[in-house]
Write an enzyme that holds these catalytic residues in place. Sequence first.
Site, PDB file in Angstrom:
ATOM      1  N   GLY A  92       0.759  -0.777   0.181  1.00  0.00           N
ATOM      2  CA  GLY A  92      -0.267   0.012  -0.617  1.00  0.00           C
ATOM      3  C   GLY A  92       0.719   0.865  -0.305  1.00  0.00           C
TER       4      GLY A  92
ATOM      5  N   TYR B  63     -12.837  -2.262  12.139  1.00  0.00           N
ATOM      6  CA  TYR B  63     -11.673  -1.826  12.737  1.00  0.00           C
ATOM      7  C   TYR B  63     -11.112  -2.663  13.294  1.00  0.00           C
ATOM      8  CZ  TYR B  63      -7.605   0.913  11.649  1.00  0.00           C
ATOM      9  OH  TYR B  63      -6.318   1.833  11.566  1.00  0.00           O
TER      10      TYR B  63
END
Length: 261
Positions: free
Chosen positions: A19, A164
């Site tokens: 990423g 999350y």
Amino acid sequence: MTQQNIPRRFEGRTVLVTGAGTGFGAEIAVRAAQEGARVAVHYRSSAAGAEKTVARVKEIGEDAFTVQADITSHQDIRRMAEEVFTRFGGLDVLVNNVGDVAREQMSWRDLTEESIDHVLAVDIKGTMLCVHEFGARMLDQGHGSIVNIGSTVIVRGSARAPQYAAAKYGLLGITKSYAQAFAPAVRVNTFAPGFIETEATLTRQDWKSGRREELLAKTPLGHIPGPAELAGTALFLATDDASHMTGAYLNADGGFNMIGA
């Protein structure tokens, strides 16, 4: 920090950051290059961003290339591992930066099954398979270090996005399990930043309507850093100075959470 003051902790070493086309991942990749590393820049869909990160690395004078993969696919991760190990002839450091924070969700009431599946697939399955595939190859070569980017959300939980918090808590289980499995040749640790002012954070609705000021007031160091400020801290876990650390959780949040020993 000026280039002159940056230590050369990764001279002659190879680093892969997942990423790394945008945000924190891009800054970790650039910082690794500033410290002497050759860098592999992973992206899933941000090809233009990844190329920009590569260009920044090359400007510093280090070698870099992009590698594409969807980390929710085991097949993609295996292909990426083969590609990186072949291009570099090995790999010294893996930084698992990819993670989904369910940014669009503003309340637990907005939770969907689709969001749960996606966040767990990226943050848990994807990270675990990256640790598994790259770590196994590092084990074969006899050395390596893996840094998983976690979050201080595990300290307080998240009323906004429980999926999350659950995923980032699961990351600790992955870190500790593989730290034991890969010892002593390969170290595996978690770096947990607090809030970082990335572009994505700055555009969040809650950030623009008072959340930043509220968090700032509760942060002893009175500052919310940009991603470049914490890149060197994340990479510390992969340095020789951290050679006696594995299975650890390193927190950098300006004192916001002050977790007990």
